[in-house]
Design a protein around this motif. Structure first.
Motif, PDB file in Angstrom:
ATOM      1  N   GLY B 343      18.041 -16.299   5.167  1.00 13.72           N
ATOM      2  CA  GLY B 343      17.014 -16.219   6.201  1.00 13.72           C
ATOM      3  C   GLY B 343      17.536 -16.534   7.590  1.00 13.72           C
ATOM      4  O   GLY B 343      16.814 -16.444   8.569  1.00 13.72           O
ATOM      5  N   MET B 359      20.161 -10.706  13.357  1.00  8.24           N
ATOM      6  CA  MET B 359      19.073 -11.321  12.608  1.00  8.24           C
ATOM      7  C   MET B 359      18.867 -10.569  11.300  1.00  8.24           C
ATOM      8  O   MET B 359      18.903  -9.340  11.280  1.00  8.24           O
ATOM      9  N   PRO B 360      18.633 -11.290  10.231  1.00 10.40           N
ATOM     10  CA  PRO B 360      18.451 -10.611   8.943  1.00 10.40           C
ATOM     11  C   PRO B 360      17.088  -9.934   8.864  1.00 10.40           C
ATOM     12  O   PRO B 360      16.208 -10.174   9.678  1.00 10.40           O
ATOM     13  N   MET B 361      16.933  -9.092   7.864  1.00 10.60           N
ATOM     14  CA  MET B 361      15.644  -8.477   7.593  1.00 10.60           C
ATOM     15  C   MET B 361      15.086  -9.106   6.334  1.00 10.60           C
ATOM     16  O   MET B 361      15.816  -9.634   5.499  1.00 10.60           O
ATOM     17  N   ARG B 362      13.783  -8.991   6.235  1.00 12.91           N
ATOM     18  CA  ARG B 362      13.137  -9.504   5.036  1.00 12.91           C
ATOM     19  C   ARG B 362      12.279  -8.378   4.493  1.00 12.91           C
ATOM     20  O   ARG B 362      11.558  -7.715   5.221  1.00 12.91           O
ATOM     21  N   VAL B 363      12.414  -8.143   3.209  1.00 12.24           N
ATOM     22  CA  VAL B 363      11.567  -7.122   2.616  1.00 12.24           C
ATOM     23  C   VAL B 363      10.529  -7.836   1.769  1.00 12.24           C
ATOM     24  O   VAL B 363      10.859  -8.454   0.764  1.00 12.24           O
TER      25      VAL B 363
END
Lengths: 615, 366
Positions: B343, B359-363
């Motif tokens: 995260g 920045m990461p992605m969140r699914v």
């Protein structure tokens, strides 16, 4: 001596009249509602010169004895409620005890009434609020109220009256509205000694709607699917896909037999018609809500136009669901009898007709139906209990105001109720590389290939989003957004829904949200600006449907780019597939922007155009 | 005004200035190039009111003068002229006659009076830097500039000259690229300035690997002088976000990868992302990264990269475009990816003063 004084009664009534009576139509409304509350089975409204010189409402209701006839002229005198508890659960249309004295204070007023069993009736004359005389009179059972020279003693008010024609059109609208609200009651309207219309008691609701909205609209309405049980019953007729109007004039909602307006209903309708109508258009709706009188407060507006619901969300949900259900069914089954423009109906011709056979086609039932209302199922008789009861029976004894009859539902599984399939259409060709021409049992159907593909892609993408969730991109620097307190509360209640949509938000001090991630397709949007759009959508959408809805506008824009365009040449198998996919959609009859995907030119239309059939 | 010029020289000069000319403008003079012939030189100036460029090329000037001519039209004519020698003569009505061998063109210009002056930089702060250093720094950062016009402070590269360092930063709010280079500049009280995208593009066009660039910073304008050209630009008025605070602290894991191998792998795998909204997933297991993507109703892709990784199993999702952009614009052989958890932001570094926060992605599942 102090300067503050109690107003004389007559003046007080005139002040009250300002709230309740502002034009002939509102007099008619009050009088008709009284008649309905008195259990009238037939009503006659007689007006002269737009109702300005005369309004007479004659009913065959319970009537009153002499004491009541005099009493009803007193302010705040009513038979309809007795205690505060009664006010919580009002079942009658009126209850304020203000209408009659208010009307009597601004007109030359005559009331004659007789109870059915009484030997003789009573006649009361009031002139500008002053009692002119009371005497016995021979009368038919029921009550007649005569209002002459409205506002003769209030010149200021009189000046605001419009032309006779305008006032009459308002008056007529009011009577039509009441007639739709109470299809079990017979209504006659006579203007300037000429009968304007006569609606027999227990006529069909659609017939009355036609009187108000015209045959063109009435024949295209869909009957609301009954929803079984539930505390809130929704019934009536609504317009189908793309049947929008630029104003709310045909968006009529009735609550327990009373025409009402309420913001939650408007929201619910808009939600129910989401993507089924073009933006900015209002649906055609004749919607009847039936619910416990205790769940609603009608004592909000002097003329009771507005109501408040105890549980606005439940009402919104019930209405939205009913509309969705009806619209959805309208496109998945072939109704046996109703006329629905987009759907091949049952006709007498077993095989699709050849073009040259057109004139030979026997009269189709829809044409017959249009011209002959007698073919409609008869409305069930309304409850009779209240008809001959004591004058103005106490509310507890009155059953809920009789609503529109529940038209006899067509047998659910009649052979005609089957899904529309590609079999119902034969593709003829493509016009202008955009419109796919198809032959159906009812005539010519045109499909806009771009709009159709948009709808298909839209639903695919939406379903995918629903199933998999929306990918969310975290932000380098969280953005704080300050909202109005009400909006902030709304967002707080929906944080989970927002999460599903890819919006990571959390409260960050008073009325401030911290946004730390946004859905990927909002890549270049300013999160703060986006959030205010989201809040607007949240306000509009009811809680239940909020989550996926928020991204739909963007989905619609995105699929628009991917869909086949005009001038893209589609070959036959592609057309077949397009049609099949479209018919498999949840809402196939319009594109995500609300434009129609399919248009039908029925044989009837064609025959009219070619002069084979007199319109 | 009358001068003789070679086709090659004229094209070179026009090409360096004509990009500034806006294609759509309500002010006709902005479509024109200001031409001043004087003392063996022809000076060419264009501006769109925000950004201006001026350059000069040598020519045989018979008669001094000044005029403006439609820039793009002029450039396309010159490009097609049949001989190398071009004779240009402009009369007092700003009508230009262009002769080249057998061909003759007459084009209508506008008076120079309407042409906006480039800003004045007398008394401005001056900094001199190596062109190569600036060119290199911009190449490593410009791709992260935001194109969202609603957040205008992000529509440019932030230049900071404090503490003996040139710091160039660009971000679009989802990723951030920064070059933090030691430079020898006088320790003056300087402020950060944001140079807008268009000026950055022009500057990159003018920068070469040798020589120096003289930078002058005025109140609301900046000027770059290099290789005989002058580039001026408005500065973006506003405060760039505090970029130092988004740089994550000590990483828990560092993996080192071959840059071009990682780029190729991500490029291949991302073929199986359905649209630009989808992510690729990096799954870390012992001494291995598996990079994968899937597109509903299309299929999926995966590829393994051997790396040195000793931590626990971890996966993190990124926008593949965001991952590829720096890899394309770096030229080192190796890159380091520093991670904390799935995260938290990832940081791409090289063995030079550069870092890239992604920045990461969140699914979110159903």
């Amino acid at each position: 001596m102090g300067r503050i004084r109690i107003l004389p009664d007559a003046l007080a009534s005139q002040v009250a009249a300002g709230e309740v009576v502002d034009r002939p139509a509102s007099v008619v409304k009050e009088l008709v509602e009284n008649s309905l509350d008195a259990g009238a089975g037939n009503l006659e409204v007689i007006a002269n010169r737009g109702g300005i010189s005369l309004i007479r409402v004659v009913d065959d209701g319970s009537g009153m004895n002499r004491d009541d006839a005099l009493m009803c002229l007193e302010r705040h005198a009513t038979s309809k409620i007795r205690s505060t508890e009664d006010l919580d659960g009002i079942r009658t249309l009126g209850f304020r005890g203000e209408a009659i004295p208010s009307i009597a204070s601004v007109s030359r007023f005559r009331l004659t009434t007789r109870e059915k069993e009484a030997l003789q009736g009573t006649e009361v004359v009031v002139d500008g609020g002053k009692l002119g005389g009371v005497k016995d009179a021979g009368e038919a059972p029921g009550t007649t109220v005569e209002v002459r020279s409205l506002f003769y003693n209030v010149p200021a008010r009189r000046k605001f009256l419009r032309t006779e024609a305008t006032e009459f059109s308002h008056l007529e609208q009011q009577v039509r509205l009441q007639a739709i609200a109470h299809p079990e009651v017979g209504f006659t309207l006579i203007h300037n000694d000429r009968p304007h219309f006569m609606l027999p008691a227990r006529s069909h609701l659609l017939e009355r709607i036609q009187g108000l909205a015209g045959a063109e609209i009435a024949t295209r309405l869909l009957e609301i699917e009954p929803d079984g049980d539930g505390d809130i019953k929704v019934s009536g007729y609504i317009g189908g896909f793309g049947m929008g109007r630029s104003n709310r004039s045909l968006q009529l909602t009735f609550l327990n037999g009373r025409p009402v307006e309420a913001a939650p209903l408007n929201h619910a309708l808009r939600e129910g018609y989401h993507t089924a109508l073009m933006k900015g258009q209002f649906p055609v709706v004749f919607l009847f809500l039936e619910m416990s009188p205790f769940a609603v407060d009608v004592n909000v507006h002097p003329a009771k136009k507005e109501v408040r619901f105890r549980d606005g969300h439940a009402v919104r949900h019930a209405v939205t669901a009913a509309i969705r259900r009806t619209l959805t069914r309208a496109q998945t089954t072939v109704p046996g009898q109703s006329v629905r423009p987009m759907i091949p109906g049952r006709t007498e011709i077993p095989a699709p007709p050849r073009w040259h056979q057109v004139p030979l086609i026997p009269e189709r039932e829809q044409t017959a139906l249009r011209n002959d209302w007698a073919s409609l199922p008869p409305a069930p008789r309304p409850p009779e209990t209240s008809r001959n009861d004591a004058p103005f029976p106490p509310p507890a004894a009155t059953p809920p105001a009789p609503l529109q009859p529940e038209p006899q539902a067509e047998p659910e599984n009649s052979p005609a109720n089957r899904p529309v399939t590609t079999e119902d259409f034969r593709i003829i060709g493509v016009l202008g590389k955009l419109y796919v021409l198809m032959e159906s049992a009812e005539g010519l159907v045109l499909m806009d290939q771009h709009a159709a593909h948009e709808r298909i892609l839209f639903e695919q993408m939406r379903n995918r989003m629903t199933a998999e969730g929306v990918p969310s991109q975290r932000l380098l620097v969280p953005v704080t957004v300050e909202l109005a307190p009400r909006e902030f509360d709304l967002v707080q209640q929906n944080l989970e829904a927002l999460q599903k949509l890819g919006i990571g938000a959390e409260p960050f001090g008073a009325n401030t949200l911290k946004i730390d991630s946004v859905p990927t397709f909002f890549r270049n949007d300013d999160p703060a600006a986006y959030m205010s759009e989201v809040v607007e959508e949240l306000k509009r959408a009811s809680r239940q449907i909020a989550s996926i809805r928020l991204g739909e506008d963007l989905v619609a824009t995105t699929v628009c780019r991917h869909a086949v365009k005009a001038n893209d040449t589609l070959r036959d198998p592609e057309l077949q597939r397009l049609l099949a996919d479209l018919l498999a959609c949840e809402l196939p009859y319009c594109c995500p922007h609300g434009r129609p995907t399919l248009i039908q030119l029925s044989y009837g239309d064609l025959e009219k155009r070619f002069g084979r059939q007199v319109p | 005004m009358k001068f003789k010029i070679t086709k090659e020289k004229f094209i070179e000069g026009l090409q360096q200035v004509q990009h500034v000319v806006s294609t759509r403008t309500t002010l006709p003079i902005l479509s024109n190039v200001l031409i001043r012939a004087k003392g063996g030189m022809v000076e060419l100036t264009t501006t769109d009111l925000d950004v201006g460029v001026r350059g000069a090329v040598s020519a045989d000037v018979d008669e001094d003068g000044i005029t403006t001519l439609p820039a793009r039209k002029l450039a396309s004519i010159v490009k097609e002229l049949p001989t190398s020698e071009i004779l240009i003569e402009v009369n007092g009505n700003n009508i230009a006659a262009i002769k080249s061998g057998p061909s003759f063109f007459k084009i209508l210009g506008l008076s120079r009076d309407e042409f906006p002056e480039l800003p004045d930089f007398s008394g401005a702060q001056e900094i001199v830097l190596d062109q190569k250093l600036v060119k290199d720094g911009l190449k490593k950062t410009f791709y992260a500039i935001s194109t969202d016009e609603t957040r205008y402070v992000l529509n440019g590269v932030n230049w900071s000259f404090a503490g003996g360092k040139l710091t160039l930063v660009a971000t679009d709010g989802r990723r951030l690229a920064m070059v933090d280079q030691d430079v020898e500049i006088p320790d003056l009280p300087t402020r950060d300035v944001i140079v807008p995208t268009k000026a950055i593009n022009e500057l990159q066009r003018l920068l070469t690997d040798a020589g120096q660039v003289r930078i002058r910073i005025g109140e609301s304008q900046i000027a770059f002088e290099l290789n005989g050209y002058l580039l001026t630009s408005k500065l973006i008025d506003g405060t760039f976000p505090n970029f130092r605070q988004v740089i994550p602290g000590a990483p828990r894991h560092r993996v080192t990868m071959d840059r071009s191998l990682l780029l190729e792998t991500v490029k291949r795998v991302s073929l199986l992302t359905s649209d630009r909204t989808s992510s690729i997933k990096l799954v870390f297991t012992e001494d291995n990264i598996e990079i994968m993507a899937n597109a509903p109703e299309v299929g999926e892709a995966r590829e393994s990269l051997p790396v040195s990784y000793k931590g626990e199993k971890m996966s993190i999702a990124f926008n593949p475009e965001f991952l590829m952009a720096p890899l394309r614009n770096l030229d080192s052989d190796e890159v380091h990816l520093d991670l904390i958890d799935e995260g938290s932001p990832g940081v791409l570094r090289i063995n030079e003063p550069f870092l890239y926060v992604i920045m990461p992605m969140r699914v979110t599942g159903p």
